[in-house]
Every structure is written in C-alpha cells, then in structure tokens.
Design an enzyme around this catalytic site. Sequence first.
Site, PDB file in Angstrom:
ATOM      1  N   ARG A   1       0.797  -1.215   0.000  1.00 18.23           N
ATOM      2  CA  ARG A   1       0.000   0.000   0.000  1.00 18.23           C
ATOM      3  C   ARG A   1       0.831   1.267   0.000  1.00 18.23           C
ATOM      4  NH1 ARG A   1      -4.729  -3.110   2.887  1.00 18.23           N
ATOM      5  NH2 ARG A   1      -6.333  -1.569   2.711  1.00 18.23           N
TER       6      ARG A   1
ATOM      7  N   ARG B   1     -17.604  -3.733  10.130  1.00 17.57           N
ATOM      8  CA  ARG B   1     -16.239  -3.410  10.542  1.00 17.57           C
ATOM      9  C   ARG B   1     -16.196  -1.964  11.022  1.00 17.57           C
ATOM     10  NH1 ARG B   1     -12.251  -5.398   5.730  1.00 17.57           N
ATOM     11  NH2 ARG B   1     -11.299  -3.400   6.295  1.00 17.57           N
TER      12      ARG B   1
HETATM   13  P1  AMP Z   1      -8.121  -4.210   4.513  1.00 19.39           P
HETATM   14  O1  AMP Z   1      -8.812  -5.368   5.146  1.00 19.39           O
HETATM   15  O2  AMP Z   1      -7.191  -4.624   3.426  1.00 19.39           O
HETATM   16  O3  AMP Z   1      -9.083  -3.135   4.089  1.00 19.39           O
HETATM   17  O4  AMP Z   1      -7.189  -3.579   5.647  1.00 19.39           O
HETATM   18  C1  AMP Z   1      -7.745  -3.051   6.833  1.00 19.39           C
HETATM   19  C2  AMP Z   1      -6.775  -2.101   7.510  1.00 19.39           C
HETATM   20  O5  AMP Z   1      -5.590  -2.798   7.892  1.00 19.39           O
HETATM   21  C3  AMP Z   1      -6.287  -0.945   6.656  1.00 19.39           C
HETATM   22  O6  AMP Z   1      -7.202   0.139   6.610  1.00 19.39           O
HETATM   23  C4  AMP Z   1      -4.988  -0.591   7.385  1.00 19.39           C
HETATM   24  O7  AMP Z   1      -5.247   0.105   8.597  1.00 19.39           O
HETATM   25  C5  AMP Z   1      -4.441  -1.956   7.757  1.00 19.39           C
HETATM   26  N1  AMP Z   1      -3.594  -2.511   6.660  1.00 19.39           N
HETATM   27  C6  AMP Z   1      -3.801  -3.665   5.980  1.00 19.39           C
HETATM   28  N2  AMP Z   1      -2.819  -3.868   5.067  1.00 19.39           N
HETATM   29  C7  AMP Z   1      -1.972  -2.813   5.175  1.00 19.39           C
HETATM   30  C8  AMP Z   1      -0.780  -2.418   4.511  1.00 19.39           C
HETATM   31  N3  AMP Z   1      -0.225  -3.149   3.530  1.00 19.39           N
HETATM   32  N4  AMP Z   1      -0.180  -1.266   4.903  1.00 19.39           N
HETATM   33  C9  AMP Z   1      -0.687  -0.517   5.906  1.00 19.39           C
HETATM   34  N5  AMP Z   1      -1.817  -0.808   6.550  1.00 19.39           N
HETATM   35  C10 AMP Z   1      -2.463  -1.954   6.205  1.00 19.39           C
END
Ligand code: AMP
Length: 224
Positions: free
Chosen positions: A88, A156
Amino acid sequence: MNIVLLGPPGAGKGTQGERIARTLGIPKLATGDVLRGALAQGTPLGLAAKAAMERGDLVPDSVILGIMKEALAAPSAAKGVVLDGVVRTVPQAEGLARVLSELGRRVDAVLLFEVGDDELVRRLSARTTCEGCQTPYTGRDPGTACEKCGGKLVRRKDDEPEAIRSRMRAYHEQTEPVIEWYERRARKSDDAGARDHNGPRVVRVNALGNIDDITKIVMKGLEG
Ligand code: AMP
C-alpha cells in the site's frame, strides 16, 4: 506466480483474490485479515495496529514488512502467493521486491482493480463482514449468519463513514503512487526486452460489474 492485487478498499480484491488463489492452487495473503486476526487475539501485533486500523489509517511499513517476510518464507507459499492489500506504499513495494529477491523470486503480475470513489463509498457503507472467516457481504444486516461458516456478520469499525473517508484518502495519497512505481518497472523491462527477468506485468481491471465476469477477465489477464 507472485501476484499483487492493488485497488481501493471495496474494489473486490478479497473476493477476486480468493478465486485466483483457488484456481492457481496458491495461498492468498491479506494483511488486513492478519491484522484483524491479531487484534481479535489481543497479540502485540494486533495492539500495535489497533488505533491506526480503527481510524482507517495505514499501519507502519515496518509492521507490514514483518508480516510479509514471515508469510513469504513459509513452505506453503513456495509456489507463489496472491497478495491482497499487502502493498500500500512505495516503501512496501520496495520491501516486497527485496524480500522476494532474497528468495530468488519476483512479482510476476500486478492486478489493478479500478472503481470510482462514489461506488466504493456505497459498497463499503452497505458492507457487513463475517467475524469468523472474514467473508464480506453487501446489504445484509449485522447479526445475521455467514453463509460459509455460520459466523456472525458484523460491521467493521473501519466501514463507518469517517474511517471510510480516511481509507480513501490513504489510498489516493499513499497507494496510488505504487501503481506508477510498478508501471515504471514494467516499462523499463519492456524497453530492455527483458520482461521475463524484471518488471511485472501490470493489468488494469474494470472492477464494476458481475463478479464472475470480472474473474474471467482477471484470469485472462494473468495468462497474458
Ligand atoms: P483491509 O482489510 O485490506 O481493508 O485492511 C484493513 C486495515 O488494515 C487498513 O485500513 C490498514 O489500517 C491496515 N492494513 C492492511 N494492510 C496494510 C498495509 N499493507 N499497509 C498498511 N496498513 C495496512
């Protein structure tokens, strides 16, 4: 095959990633799932990530690189992995390239799921997620049961309006530059006529529409 899925929250990376992983017989790694699991168990990793996640901000690159390293070195990932939301920021993309190269591997393909902001806000606001297996649903009430595992559907915390806005901002400011980073590497390899050895193939996917149709387009894109 090591595949990076890029795209804003709510673009369908998780759903399509699951299907790609199943079809290719390789695991899917979603850092969001790893972090939510750690949070549910109250581990130090979960506690370190909690505040940023709930606000809809990104957790530090060092945390993500630690998860990446461990997951990629696992024997189950030796044939390849589908990386969902794992990259990301540009430093994360650089870190992933380093970790893979230490293992004698590289990113083979980058799939970019494209959807406009209005549609994403609509999807995320109507989303509930299974607290057990993390399957997302659109338009189902919290408290109802997951079709896959019978777990409870919950909203969530980061699918609340304010966190959605932060996540979209994080995507535009920190993740969009990653697209250009990969495209530059792909172009460089093209110029050198050496795509097989260097840059990944970058495939743009219009992620609006029927889930099955998108899967077909994605699988075709991966065949090249
Ligand atoms: P997601 O389920 O992919 O939407 O991720 C949920 C949350 O986890 C994100 O909004 C971030 O706070 C954190 N997160 C997940 N993957 C990453 C990443 N590669 N870099 C930084 N934060 C992450």
